[in-house]
Design a protein around this motif. Sequence first.
Motif, PDB file in Angstrom:
ATOM      1  N   MET A 269       0.757  -1.237   0.026  1.00 18.19           N
ATOM      2  CA  MET A 269      -0.027   0.053  -0.033  1.00 18.19           C
ATOM      3  C   MET A 269       0.771   1.165  -0.110  1.00 18.19           C
ATOM      4  O   MET A 269       0.552   2.209  -0.715  1.00 18.19           O
ATOM      5  N   ALA A 270       1.864   1.220   0.760  1.00 16.83           N
ATOM      6  CA  ALA A 270       2.845   2.389   0.787  1.00 16.83           C
ATOM      7  C   ALA A 270       3.437   2.613  -0.681  1.00 16.83           C
ATOM      8  O   ALA A 270       3.492   3.696  -0.955  1.00 16.83           O
ATOM      9  N   THR A 271       3.766   1.613  -1.265  1.00 14.31           N
ATOM     10  CA  THR A 271       4.296   1.476  -2.649  1.00 14.31           C
ATOM     11  C   THR A 271       3.173   2.243  -3.728  1.00 14.31           C
ATOM     12  O   THR A 271       3.797   3.069  -4.481  1.00 14.31           O
ATOM     13  N   ILE A 272       2.074   1.827  -3.663  1.00  9.73           N
ATOM     14  CA  ILE A 272       1.248   2.230  -4.440  1.00  9.73           C
ATOM     15  C   ILE A 272       0.802   3.808  -4.037  1.00  9.73           C
ATOM     16  O   ILE A 272       0.946   4.591  -5.107  1.00  9.73           O
ATOM     17  N   ALA A 273       0.563   3.864  -2.900  1.00  6.37           N
ATOM     18  CA  ALA A 273       0.161   5.361  -2.268  1.00  6.37           C
ATOM     19  C   ALA A 273       1.522   6.252  -2.938  1.00  6.37           C
ATOM     20  O   ALA A 273       1.071   7.443  -3.462  1.00  6.37           O
TER      21      ALA A 273
ATOM     22  N   LEU B  58      -3.685  10.117  -6.397  1.00  6.18           N
ATOM     23  CA  LEU B  58      -4.099   9.568  -4.981  1.00  6.18           C
ATOM     24  C   LEU B  58      -5.206  10.455  -4.609  1.00  6.18           C
ATOM     25  O   LEU B  58      -4.964  11.962  -4.762  1.00  6.18           O
ATOM     26  N   ARG B  59      -6.285  10.096  -4.333  1.00  7.47           N
ATOM     27  CA  ARG B  59      -7.372  10.936  -3.985  1.00  7.47           C
ATOM     28  C   ARG B  59      -7.439  10.701  -2.278  1.00  7.47           C
ATOM     29  O   ARG B  59      -7.453   9.549  -1.623  1.00  7.47           O
ATOM     30  N   GLY B  60      -7.879  11.747  -1.499  1.00 10.09           N
ATOM     31  CA  GLY B  60      -8.174  11.664  -0.013  1.00 10.09           C
ATOM     32  C   GLY B  60      -6.864  11.884   0.609  1.00 10.09           C
ATOM     33  O   GLY B  60      -6.992  11.846   2.033  1.00 10.09           O
ATOM     34  N   GLN B  61      -5.688  12.063  -0.132  1.00  9.10           N
ATOM     35  CA  GLN B  61      -4.502  12.716   0.757  1.00  9.10           C
ATOM     36  C   GLN B  61      -3.734  11.471   1.835  1.00  9.10           C
ATOM     37  O   GLN B  61      -3.638  12.162   2.882  1.00  9.10           O
ATOM     38  N   GLY B  62      -4.025  10.517   1.161  1.00 10.55           N
ATOM     39  CA  GLY B  62      -3.776   9.470   2.122  1.00 10.55           C
ATOM     40  C   GLY B  62      -4.280   7.791   1.694  1.00 10.55           C
ATOM     41  O   GLY B  62      -4.913   7.796   0.532  1.00 10.55           O
ATOM     42  N   LEU B  63      -4.358   7.040   2.685  1.00 13.42           N
ATOM     43  CA  LEU B  63      -5.004   5.764   2.260  1.00 13.42           C
ATOM     44  C   LEU B  63      -5.759   5.165   3.669  1.00 13.42           C
ATOM     45  O   LEU B  63      -5.606   5.873   4.902  1.00 13.42           O
ATOM     46  N   VAL B  64      -6.537   4.403   3.477  1.00  9.26           N
ATOM     47  CA  VAL B  64      -7.573   3.755   4.678  1.00  9.26           C
ATOM     48  C   VAL B  64      -6.827   2.340   5.090  1.00  9.26           C
ATOM     49  O   VAL B  64      -6.787   1.527   3.917  1.00  9.26           O
TER      50      VAL B  64
ATOM     51  N   TYR C 154     -11.536   8.458  -0.250  1.00  2.79           N
ATOM     52  CA  TYR C 154     -10.370   7.888  -0.547  1.00  2.79           C
ATOM     53  C   TYR C 154     -10.431   6.869  -1.699  1.00  2.79           C
ATOM     54  O   TYR C 154     -11.396   6.061  -1.791  1.00  2.79           O
ATOM     55  N   ASN C 155      -9.147   6.583  -2.563  1.00  2.00           N
ATOM     56  CA  ASN C 155      -9.370   5.649  -3.640  1.00  2.00           C
ATOM     57  C   ASN C 155      -8.421   4.656  -3.299  1.00  2.00           C
ATOM     58  O   ASN C 155      -8.229   3.509  -4.046  1.00  2.00           O
TER      59      ASN C 155
END
Length: 446
Positions: A263-267, A276-282, A321-322
Amino acid sequence: MARKYFGTDGIRGLTNAGVMTAQMAMTVGMAAGKHFLRGDHRHRVVIGKDTRLSGYMLENALVAGFTSVGMDVVQVGPMPTPAVAMLTVSMRADLGVMLSASHNPYRDNGIKLFGPDGYKLSDEDEAAIEAAIEGEVTLAPAAEIGRAKRYEDARGRYIHFAKSTFPDDLRLDGLKIVVDCANGAAYQVAPSALWELGADVVAIGVQPNGKNINDRIGSTAPEVLCETVVSTGAHLGIALDGDADRLIVADENGRVVDGDQLMATIAGGWHRTGKLRGQGLVATVMSNLGLERHLRSLGLDLVRTKVGDRYVLEQMRSTGYNLGGEQSGHIILSDYATTGDGLVAALQVLAEVVRAGRPASEVLHRFDPVPQLLRNVRFAGGRPLDDAGVQAVIADAEAQLDGRGRLVIRPSGTEPVIRVMAEGDDAAQVEAVVARICDSVQAAAA
């Protein structure tokens, strides 16, 4: 209100016992079919499955149930769970069904349901179906009984879809990739998609026999993947689980890369390209503190939810978030899919490796995880977490870890177990904290 049949991911259990019998599958088909008979058009349900022996039995029972209430059935055979969700939308079906128990052994099976939008059912829909299972379902008149047919092009549709998520300006030419399909649902589609994108593919876990799904292979047992990557001189390896909604990667040195690193790699890649939408991830409360710190260093947020991909997805949909997922490798990319898709997630990871032009070991290990320890405490009954002594020990542990770690304590939703997880910069402190809490829970439960 507690649900009798549905868990956090559909209906699941040991086959030919309890809720996972042919009779129950037929009843579920009748109840779910009747619930989704809306409007005066010909109604359609898409049914896919993984490679479990019991899939034949349960599929035929579902077909009987759905057709008996007037719903037409399209059978697509062994297909990943995300493919069934995609096909439900693509084929304008009223309902999608996946027969799978995900990463569980072959003896288990499950019934996962998707609405016409490709998303897993709401609590309200599941409650209505449960009520219908317990009640009487009106059958269709003889002239309105549904028809069933097998759709032979489903595999090609999904391969085309998966390839379309890979950047148009990139290819996998020159990459040797080991793909482990866990003898499960993706045993045909995953190697084909990677090969068509140019990769030199070494496929393992692609000889299902009905009983070997997830058997010491796949994302939950990546040892064979790691060994094969090293022995074949591959650039990296990807492992899916039985229904291909999870992804684990091995770098060229045979070192496992978990969902947090992926997830860190994709983000990072999506943030760099403005995708990236949402300025981060869930992610869930189980994701490593190192991921949170890494994202913070990029100016990104980590929004945490309860354990379970449905809670991750709910948060993503409500906040825009996407990207989201779990440490286990269940990664949701909402620009492309309505549920976790191991193959599509792998293609996003591979895109980052190709763009970087560096070894996977350098590209995919984005942060140093902090020491994390999870232990389960089994108890016979009662509510040990309500004990005053246990609460005092937990409060003391939280104070010790304040600013240097995290503590997550939760009862299992499926068995009488308390899960105790702690993480922090001091491994010895983490181990001591977990041991102390587990001891107190056991004492309270005695």
